[in-house]
Design a protein around this motif. Structure first.
Motif, PDB file in Angstrom:
ATOM      1  N   GLN A  81      30.856 -39.456  26.847  1.00  0.00           N
ATOM      2  CA  GLN A  81      31.327 -38.218  27.393  1.00  0.00           C
ATOM      3  C   GLN A  81      32.845 -38.445  28.055  1.00  0.00           C
ATOM      4  O   GLN A  81      33.717 -37.808  27.846  1.00  0.00           O
ATOM      5  N   SER A  82      32.841 -39.540  28.546  1.00  0.00           N
ATOM      6  CA  SER A  82      34.285 -40.071  29.331  1.00  0.00           C
ATOM      7  C   SER A  82      34.966 -40.348  28.234  1.00  0.00           C
ATOM      8  O   SER A  82      36.467 -40.224  28.305  1.00  0.00           O
ATOM      9  N   ALA A  83      34.577 -41.048  27.199  1.00  0.00           N
ATOM     10  CA  ALA A  83      35.455 -41.529  26.079  1.00  0.00           C
ATOM     11  C   ALA A  83      36.228 -40.213  25.446  1.00  0.00           C
ATOM     12  O   ALA A  83      37.164 -40.232  25.062  1.00  0.00           O
ATOM     13  N   ASN A  84      35.344 -38.996  25.290  1.00  0.00           N
ATOM     14  CA  ASN A  84      35.714 -37.867  24.606  1.00  0.00           C
ATOM     15  C   ASN A  84      36.733 -37.521  25.594  1.00  0.00           C
ATOM     16  O   ASN A  84      37.752 -36.920  24.846  1.00  0.00           O
ATOM     17  N   GLU A  85      36.414 -37.362  26.856  1.00  0.00           N
ATOM     18  CA  GLU A  85      37.419 -36.666  27.758  1.00  0.00           C
ATOM     19  C   GLU A  85      38.827 -37.350  27.735  1.00  0.00           C
ATOM     20  O   GLU A  85      39.788 -36.642  27.596  1.00  0.00           O
ATOM     21  N   ALA A  86      38.824 -38.840  27.452  1.00  0.00           N
ATOM     22  CA  ALA A  86      40.139 -39.535  27.495  1.00  0.00           C
ATOM     23  C   ALA A  86      40.796 -39.430  26.096  1.00  0.00           C
ATOM     24  O   ALA A  86      42.050 -38.921  26.240  1.00  0.00           O
ATOM     25  N   MET A  87      40.057 -38.975  25.021  1.00  0.00           N
ATOM     26  CA  MET A  87      40.626 -38.517  23.589  1.00  0.00           C
ATOM     27  C   MET A  87      41.105 -37.393  23.870  1.00  0.00           C
ATOM     28  O   MET A  87      42.252 -37.147  23.345  1.00  0.00           O
ATOM     29  N   LYS A  88      40.490 -36.296  24.354  1.00  0.00           N
ATOM     30  CA  LYS A  88      40.884 -34.918  24.428  1.00  0.00           C
ATOM     31  C   LYS A  88      42.383 -34.945  25.115  1.00  0.00           C
ATOM     32  O   LYS A  88      43.305 -34.274  24.953  1.00  0.00           O
ATOM     33  N   THR A  89      42.337 -35.706  26.410  1.00  0.00           N
ATOM     34  CA  THR A  89      43.410 -35.707  27.155  1.00  0.00           C
ATOM     35  C   THR A  89      44.820 -36.327  26.331  1.00  0.00           C
ATOM     36  O   THR A  89      45.837 -35.752  26.574  1.00  0.00           O
ATOM     37  N   LEU A  90      44.640 -37.418  25.688  1.00  0.00           N
ATOM     38  CA  LEU A  90      45.688 -37.822  24.880  1.00  0.00           C
ATOM     39  C   LEU A  90      46.062 -36.803  23.671  1.00  0.00           C
ATOM     40  O   LEU A  90      47.264 -36.871  23.301  1.00  0.00           O
ATOM     41  N   MET A  91      45.193 -36.173  23.062  1.00  0.00           N
ATOM     42  CA  MET A  91      45.500 -35.280  22.142  1.00  0.00           C
ATOM     43  C   MET A  91      46.541 -34.127  22.356  1.00  0.00           C
ATOM     44  O   MET A  91      47.293 -33.714  21.692  1.00  0.00           O
ATOM     45  N   VAL A  92      46.471 -33.561  23.769  1.00  0.00           N
ATOM     46  CA  VAL A  92      47.404 -32.602  24.148  1.00  0.00           C
ATOM     47  C   VAL A  92      48.424 -33.265  25.118  1.00  0.00           C
ATOM     48  O   VAL A  92      48.961 -32.355  25.856  1.00  0.00           O
ATOM     49  N   ILE A  93      48.780 -34.462  25.135  1.00  0.00           N
ATOM     50  CA  ILE A  93      49.916 -34.946  25.793  1.00  0.00           C
ATOM     51  C   ILE A  93      51.061 -34.308  25.558  1.00  0.00           C
ATOM     52  O   ILE A  93      51.351 -34.218  24.216  1.00  0.00           O
ATOM     53  N   GLU A  94      51.932 -34.295  26.337  1.00  0.00           N
ATOM     54  CA  GLU A  94      53.229 -33.592  26.023  1.00  0.00           C
ATOM     55  C   GLU A  94      54.430 -34.590  26.257  1.00  0.00           C
ATOM     56  O   GLU A  94      54.073 -35.621  27.383  1.00  0.00           O
ATOM     57  N   GLY A  95      55.508 -34.459  25.664  1.00  0.00           N
ATOM     58  CA  GLY A  95      56.642 -35.105  26.226  1.00  0.00           C
ATOM     59  C   GLY A  95      56.866 -36.523  25.582  1.00  0.00           C
ATOM     60  O   GLY A  95      57.780 -37.108  25.693  1.00  0.00           O
TER      61      GLY A  95
END
Length: 541
Positions: A81-95
């Motif tokens: 679950q924590s791994a999925n949250e980290a991946m989801k955060t990286l997918m929508v990173i901006e900049g």
């Protein structure tokens, strides 16, 4: 187009050459293999290494739909679950922050992170339960500490049960065990140095000690011995115990093991060093002296008068466990005149129909008793104790009625077995059980003289033993009157102002002397000086 194809063929050729050169036997051999800036090359390397490994997961995704990245981990060792949250955060990173440093600073919702630039460090962390992240164009790998493997819940240790005291014991998870020690000693002086041992197992180990108490030379010696170990795997603390002990051929344990966090904390406060191994609930403590084999954790939780008497009882039963069968053989074979007449007649009458000499009779019963004890350990718990007890009763009674052994021998073996169970340390009790047999042989050949010779040889061996430089018979030899308060006796806590003096310590003072002086001056009757309200009313009236 032709130039592009030639470049691609050249790249594929270089990649294949790299895969062929990527040959190793153990993970430590990969220190020199750096992480490539090419994501595809890293992915191919990982797929090559973990071929036929169904539990190894590689997940490819895009950061902001432009930069390729891969997540890789071992299924079952991480918190998905924590791994999925980290991946989801990286997918929508901006900049367009594709640099590892920027990702670490701004994007990852993970508290424990580290970087690695070679395959050795990366694989050790991933196989230990971390999640790896490699981003296209970077030669660094991010390792995220989001472990979530299944583990046993904290329970009362079965080998060191107490009536009064904490009910928690170590488990097989390294971080859980270190946290349990940290809960007992909430100080930054408690140090925990990590280490990895085992070419194939890469077992995580933590060396723990109190910086302001332990001798630095002792800590360095422990680290030095552990660093010299070159073995394929460390699966339990017993591996380390045999590899780092001072005398490999001695039957006596020179390293203590325990399942109790409170015992580890108490040992660290004495200046000793603990070795915590991942995958086992047992923690090693060094150095270890023979007197501590007769100390139980509960000795320090009950009143000192009772615990002192119990310690004396343990010393008496230790002697009985070691010498009783040999004394029986010596008395019945050579020294009948030392027995009272009535007892001698009773023993002679019971042995009249026995076809074996006393030493053979003793060996038969001792071997049978050891076999029953081993069977009781190996059988399921629900029937193990019943089988061992009933087996001893039935076999003992049947052997007496059949005339194979005498009734006094059954009593002697039973007393010896009960006495050996009173030794708190199981590995010390094993040494006494082993030495019982050569003493019986010496008693059968030389009588009491043989027993005396064995005792002299045994004491000489114990006096010659060392545990990380500490004499094994301390504080009895060399004798230390101050340490006798916690060896032969169990002095009250207010009088134990000093730590053991047979060890070199940076700080030997355990507590102040104000309270002990007050108790001695007032004879322990401090409550007599308290004025109560009813006495004041009586004086007013």
């Amino acid at each position: 187009m032709l130039r592009w194809r030639n470049r691609k063929q050249k790249s594929e050729k270089t990649q294949k050459q790299s895969l062929q050169e990527f040959d190793y036997q153990f993970i430590d051999d990969l220190k020199s293999v750096k992480i490539s800036a090419s994501l595809e090359e890293n992915k191919d390397f990982l797929n090559e290494m973990f071929a036929d490994c169904s539990d190894f997961v590689i997940r490819e995704f895009y950061i902001e739909r432009s930069a390729k990245a891969i997540f890789f981990f071992v299924d079952g060792l991480v918190n998905t679950q924590s791994a999925n949250e980290a991946m989801k955060t990286l997918m929508v990173i901006e900049g367009k922050e594709y640099l590892i440093e920027r990702i670490l600073e701004t994007s990852l919702p993970v508290t424990q992170t580290q970087q690695a630039d070679n395959y050795a460090d990366m694989l050790k962390s991933v196989l230990g339960g971390d999640v790896g992240l490699i981003v296209e164009g970077n030669t660094q790998c991010i390792l995220m500490g989001i472990r979530g493997m299944e583990k046993r819940s904290i329970q009362e240790p079965e080998t060191e049960a107490v009536i009064r005291g904490p009910r928690e014991g170590f488990v097989e998870n390294l971080r859980t065990n270190t946290s349990m020690v940290r809960r007992k000693l909430k100080t930054p002086r408690l140090k925990m140095k990590p280490m990895t041992i085992g070419r194939e197992s890469n077992t995580s180990i933590v060396i723990t000690y109190m910086e302001d108490i332990a001798d630095p030379a002792l800590v360095d010696e422990v680290l030095c011995r552990l660093e010299k170990i070159d073995i394929d795997a460390i699966l339990e603390t017993g591996y380390l115990e045999e590899l780092i002990q001072d005398s490999a051929f001695s039957p006596f344990p020179q390293i203590q093991y325990t399942e109790r966090p409170d015992m580890v904390a108490a040992a660290l406060l004495q200046g000793r060093v603990g070795i915590i191994v991942d995958g086992t609930p047992f923690v090693l403590l060094v150095p270890f002296v023979f007197a501590e084999a007769l100390h139980a954790t509960e000795d320090y939780y009950e009143r000192f008068q009772m615990m002192t008497l119990i310690r004396w009882l343990r010393y008496v039963l230790l002697v009985l466990s070691l010498l009783t069968p040999g004394l029986y053989v010596a008395f019945t074979t050579f020294h009948q005149d030392l027995l009272p007449t009535s007892l001698l007649l009773s023993v002679a009458a019971s042995r009249e129909a026995i076809p074996f000499p006393a030493v053979v009779e003793a060996f038969i019963m001792e071997t049978t008793f050891e076999a029953l004890r081993e069977a009781g350990i190996r059988l399921p718990k629900t029937i193990g104790a019943a089988v061992s007890i009933l087996g001893a009763l039935v076999i003992g009674q049947a052997a007496v009625q059949a005339g194979i052994v005498s009734a006094p021998m059954v009593i002697v073996v039973s007393l010896t077995g009960i006495a050996s169970f009173t030794i708190p340390r199981f590995n010390a009790a094993i040494a006494i059980r082993i030495l019982r047999f050569p003493i019986m042989i010496a008693a059968a050949i030389f009588g009491l003289y043989g027993i005396l010779i064995c005792i002299m040889l045994l004491l000489g061996h114990l006096a010659n033993l060392r545990s990380f430089g500490v004499p094994y018979l301390s504080p009895f030899g060399p004798i230390s009157s101050n340490d006798m308060k916690d060896a032969m006796f169990r002095a009250p806590w207010w009088s134990l102002k000093e730590r053991p003096s047979f060890m070199t310590l940076k700080d030997s003072t355990r507590q102040g002397d104000e309270l002990s002086k007050e108790i001695k001056e007032q004879g322990g009757q401090r409550g007599m000086s308290i004025q109560h309200d009813n006495e004041d009313r009586g004086n007013v009236e």
